[in-house]
Design a protein around this motif. Structure first.
Motif, PDB file in Angstrom:
ATOM      1  N   THR A 114       9.904  13.104 -11.827  1.00 36.90           N
ATOM      2  CA  THR A 114       9.290  13.510 -10.897  1.00 36.90           C
ATOM      3  C   THR A 114      10.423  12.715  -9.786  1.00 36.90           C
ATOM      4  N   VAL A 115       9.733  13.203  -8.693  1.00 36.61           N
ATOM      5  CA  VAL A 115      10.437  12.704  -7.649  1.00 36.61           C
ATOM      6  C   VAL A 115       9.879  11.731  -6.582  1.00 36.61           C
ATOM      7  N   VAL A 116      10.101  10.716  -6.285  1.00 35.71           N
ATOM      8  CA  VAL A 116       9.063  10.751  -5.429  1.00 35.71           C
ATOM      9  C   VAL A 116       9.822   9.983  -4.052  1.00 35.71           C
ATOM     10  N   LEU A 117      10.159  10.899  -2.939  1.00 38.32           N
ATOM     11  CA  LEU A 117      10.305  10.324  -1.861  1.00 38.32           C
ATOM     12  C   LEU A 117       9.400   9.410  -0.315  1.00 38.32           C
ATOM     13  N   ILE A 118       9.954   8.603  -0.542  1.00 40.66           N
ATOM     14  CA  ILE A 118       9.182   7.550   0.189  1.00 40.66           C
ATOM     15  C   ILE A 118      10.351   6.795   2.022  1.00 40.66           C
ATOM     16  N   GLY A 119      11.615   6.911   1.495  1.00 45.08           N
ATOM     17  CA  GLY A 119      12.371   5.662   2.649  1.00 45.08           C
ATOM     18  C   GLY A 119      12.080   6.998   3.533  1.00 45.08           C
ATOM     19  N   MET A 120      12.196   6.432   4.774  1.00 49.53           N
ATOM     20  CA  MET A 120      13.005   7.085   5.976  1.00 49.53           C
ATOM     21  C   MET A 120      13.786   7.046   6.664  1.00 49.53           C
ATOM     22  N   GLY A 121      14.849   8.027   6.782  1.00 54.59           N
ATOM     23  CA  GLY A 121      16.288   7.462   7.107  1.00 54.59           C
ATOM     24  C   GLY A 121      15.996   9.876   8.262  1.00 54.59           C
ATOM     25  N   ARG A 122      17.854   9.911   7.854  1.00 54.12           N
ATOM     26  CA  ARG A 122      17.770  11.153   8.797  1.00 54.12           C
ATOM     27  C   ARG A 122      16.953  11.879   8.211  1.00 54.12           C
ATOM     28  N   ALA A 176       1.169  -1.209  -0.074  1.00 52.92           N
ATOM     29  CA  ALA A 176      -0.351   0.062  -0.047  1.00 52.92           C
ATOM     30  C   ALA A 176       0.929   0.908  -0.231  1.00 52.92           C
ATOM     31  N   VAL A 177       2.023   1.220   0.849  1.00 56.74           N
ATOM     32  CA  VAL A 177       2.782   2.024   0.909  1.00 56.74           C
ATOM     33  C   VAL A 177       3.212   2.277  -0.619  1.00 56.74           C
ATOM     34  N   ALA A 178       4.215   1.452  -1.729  1.00 52.62           N
ATOM     35  CA  ALA A 178       4.560   1.720  -2.648  1.00 52.62           C
ATOM     36  C   ALA A 178       3.242   1.996  -4.000  1.00 52.62           C
ATOM     37  N   TYR A 179       1.440   1.484  -3.576  1.00 48.94           N
ATOM     38  CA  TYR A 179       0.928   1.535  -4.431  1.00 48.94           C
ATOM     39  C   TYR A 179       0.967   3.814  -4.473  1.00 48.94           C
ATOM     40  N   ASN A 180       1.032   3.808  -2.729  1.00 50.49           N
ATOM     41  CA  ASN A 180       0.658   5.435  -2.562  1.00 50.49           C
ATOM     42  C   ASN A 180       1.655   6.091  -3.655  1.00 50.49           C
ATOM     43  N   ALA A 181       2.998   5.503  -3.467  1.00 45.30           N
ATOM     44  CA  ALA A 181       4.345   6.335  -4.199  1.00 45.30           C
ATOM     45  C   ALA A 181       3.950   5.965  -5.551  1.00 45.30           C
ATOM     46  N   LEU A 182       3.870   5.171  -6.028  1.00 44.43           N
ATOM     47  CA  LEU A 182       3.421   5.118  -7.500  1.00 44.43           C
ATOM     48  C   LEU A 182       1.911   5.750  -8.247  1.00 44.43           C
ATOM     49  N   SER A 183       1.432   6.238  -7.276  1.00 45.26           N
ATOM     50  CA  SER A 183       0.471   6.827  -7.955  1.00 45.26           C
ATOM     51  C   SER A 183       1.063   8.133  -7.842  1.00 45.26           C
ATOM     52  N   LYS A 184       1.568   9.014  -6.712  1.00 45.22           N
ATOM     53  CA  LYS A 184       1.756  10.036  -7.333  1.00 45.22           C
ATOM     54  C   LYS A 184       3.412  10.521  -7.761  1.00 45.22           C
ATOM     55  N   ALA A 185       3.794   9.046  -9.003  1.00 46.09           N
ATOM     56  CA  ALA A 185       4.379   9.342  -9.376  1.00 46.09           C
ATOM     57  C   ALA A 185       3.642   9.715 -11.068  1.00 46.09           C
ATOM     58  N   ALA A 186       2.195   8.806 -10.904  1.00 51.13           N
ATOM     59  CA  ALA A 186       1.569   8.798 -12.102  1.00 51.13           C
ATOM     60  C   ALA A 186       1.971   8.364 -13.356  1.00 51.13           C
ATOM     61  N   ILE A 187       2.552   6.776 -12.985  1.00 44.22           N
ATOM     62  CA  ILE A 187       3.230   6.202 -14.060  1.00 44.22           C
ATOM     63  C   ILE A 187       2.519   5.781 -15.202  1.00 44.22           C
ATOM     64  N   GLN A 188       3.109   6.212 -16.376  1.00 41.02           N
ATOM     65  CA  GLN A 188       2.567   5.841 -18.016  1.00 41.02           C
ATOM     66  C   GLN A 188       3.581   4.953 -18.589  1.00 41.02           C
ATOM     67  N   PRO A 189       2.562   3.805 -19.352  1.00 40.01           N
ATOM     68  CA  PRO A 189       3.179   2.477 -19.733  1.00 40.01           C
ATOM     69  C   PRO A 189       5.031   3.304 -20.269  1.00 40.01           C
ATOM     70  N   GLY A 190       5.635   2.470 -20.695  1.00 34.50           N
ATOM     71  CA  GLY A 190       6.718   2.946 -21.509  1.00 34.50           C
ATOM     72  C   GLY A 190       7.291   4.123 -20.870  1.00 34.50           C
ATOM     73  N   LYS A 191       7.577   4.463 -19.701  1.00 32.57           N
ATOM     74  CA  LYS A 191       8.726   5.497 -19.432  1.00 32.57           C
ATOM     75  C   LYS A 191       9.643   4.537 -18.626  1.00 32.57           C
ATOM     76  N   PRO A 192      10.569   5.227 -18.576  1.00 32.78           N
ATOM     77  CA  PRO A 192      11.668   4.381 -17.425  1.00 32.78           C
ATOM     78  C   PRO A 192      11.633   5.118 -16.087  1.00 32.78           C
ATOM     79  N   LEU A 193      12.063   3.734 -14.779  1.00 33.77           N
ATOM     80  CA  LEU A 193      11.835   3.927 -13.842  1.00 33.77           C
ATOM     81  C   LEU A 193      12.935   3.872 -12.460  1.00 33.77           C
ATOM     82  N   PHE A 194      13.155   4.413 -12.025  1.00 33.98           N
ATOM     83  CA  PHE A 194      13.995   4.411 -10.948  1.00 33.98           C
ATOM     84  C   PHE A 194      13.710   4.237 -10.034  1.00 33.98           C
ATOM     85  N   ILE A 195      14.594   3.136  -9.580  1.00 33.42           N
ATOM     86  CA  ILE A 195      13.967   3.109  -7.706  1.00 33.42           C
ATOM     87  C   ILE A 195      15.168   2.516  -6.830  1.00 33.42           C
ATOM     88  N   SER A 196      15.571   3.525  -6.478  1.00 33.85           N
ATOM     89  CA  SER A 196      16.902   4.104  -5.543  1.00 33.85           C
ATOM     90  C   SER A 196      16.579   2.870  -3.986  1.00 33.85           C
TER      91      SER A 196
END
Ligand SMILES: [Zn+2]
Ligand SMILES: [Zn+2]
Length: 344
Positions: A259-267, A151-171
């Motif tokens: 578009t950059v989507v931030l999920i990771g919690m660090g400092r 669900a967290v990932a779903y929220n993140a990918l919804s924020k990115a509004a992914i379109q098919p065939g476009k490159p995505l980077f996951i850190s």
């Protein structure tokens, strides 16, 4: 019933406590499986996340699935024996955020496992049925527990509004990165490029369908992205590692206008490549938990479109929660996601 308490950082004990009372508008759930989350590890190690502080013995855990044991008189639509996933945050349902549908941003949310609210490393839980989701027959308890990180990932990918065939980077290819990878594939992002510093997790990501895996220890992420995308860069970048370097890599990975989507919690505070963000006109979205994401994830699991279970690397019984925490924190353990078997 048995419940595992964090007595103080680094110390967990299993105690016998009474089965909780449930109100006429609540259900009582026998918890079967609970995923071990990075946030549980933070509490175990440091005793706090931000202003959520463990001040007295505390039950962690929030990624849970189980069986309805009892239902209150006023509850409709659920019955004893139903297999369910438990959505851990119960918001006030009265404030403007709740009423506008963004109930993850409710100031009064009671989120299980975050002090002072006890979590689900225990055999029984009384819960609001609005936040209890029946599992189709072919969705396992393990998959039910994994709906939370999905669900967290779903929220993140919804924020990115992914379109098919476009490159995505996951850190980062930890559990949240893996969840993003699962969903990115069916949303049609292509290619999906993952960076990771842990060799085991990098290999897991490759096995789960990443088109390219970058070793963030030795390779320059920005350069590698350009070579994989034919010099273009990624349309979307998701930061799921929680590291400052991961944030910078994610900004480097996206093309101008990306578009950059931030999920990771660090400092709490990290250095940000301001000039690059401005010159790229990069959009930056923060992601906090999720709202209305359990049902779509559940549909995808029910339809067999995402798996989930392949990320599970270890299982421990509730009595060994402390050992699970230690193993999860040890650099010597190859792990992606651990499941705690509470009952069943
Ligand atoms: Zn979690
Ligand atoms: Zn609210």
């Amino acid at each position: 019933m048995k419940a595992a308490f964090l007595d103080k950082p680094g110390h967990i004990s299993v105690k016998d406590i009474p089965v909780p009372d449930y109100g006429p508008d609540q259900v009582l759930i026998q918890i079967h499986e609970v995923g071990l989350c990075g946030s549980d590890l933070h509490y175990y190690k440091e005793g706090r996340i931000g202003n959520h502080i463990v001040k007295e013995p505390h039950i962690l855990g929030h990624e849970s699935a189980g069986i309805i044991a009892e239902v209150g008189k006023a509850v409709e639509g659920l019955k004893p024996g139903d297999r369910v996933a438990v959505e851990p945050g119960v918001p006030c349902l009265k404030c403007n955020q709740c009423l506008s549908g963004r109930y993850n941003l409710c100031d009064s949310v009671q989120f299980m496992g975050a002090p002072p609210y006890h979590g689900t490393f225990r055999e029984y839980l009384a819960h609001n049925p609005l936040f209890v989701h029946p599992l189709p027959d072919d969705v396992s308890f393990t998959q039910g527990a994994l709906i939370e990180p999905l669900a967290v990932a779903y929220n993140a990918l919804s924020k990115a509004a992914i379109q098919p065939g476009k490159p995505l980077f996951i850190s980062g290819a930890g559990p949240i990165g893996a969840a993003c990878l699962e969903l990115a594939g069916i949303m049609g992002a292509s290619p999906v490029i993952v960076s990771e510093i842990d060799g085991f997790r990098g290999r897991m990501a490759a096995g789960m369908g990443a088109d390219a895996v970058i070793d963030a220890n030795t390779e320059d992420v920005g350069e590698k992205i350009l070579s994989v995308t034919g010099g273009e860069g990624c349309e979307y970048g998701i930061e799921a590692s929680g590291s400052e370097a991961g944030f910078q890599d994610t900004v480097a990975a996206v093309k101008r206008g990306g578009t950059v989507v931030l999920i990771g919690m660090g400092r709490e505070t990290v250095a940000m490549p301001l000039t690059e963000i401005l010159k790229k006109e990069a959009a930056i979205h923060g992601v906090y938990r999720y709202a209305n994401c359990y049902k779509p994830v559940l549909r995808l699991l029910g339809a067999g479109k995402i798996q989930g279970e392949r990320w599970i690397t270890q299982r421990y019984p509730l009595a060994e929660l402390g050992n699970a925490m230690e193993a999860a924190l040890s650099p010597d353990t190859d792990k992606l996601k651990m499941i705690i078997q509470v009952s069943g």
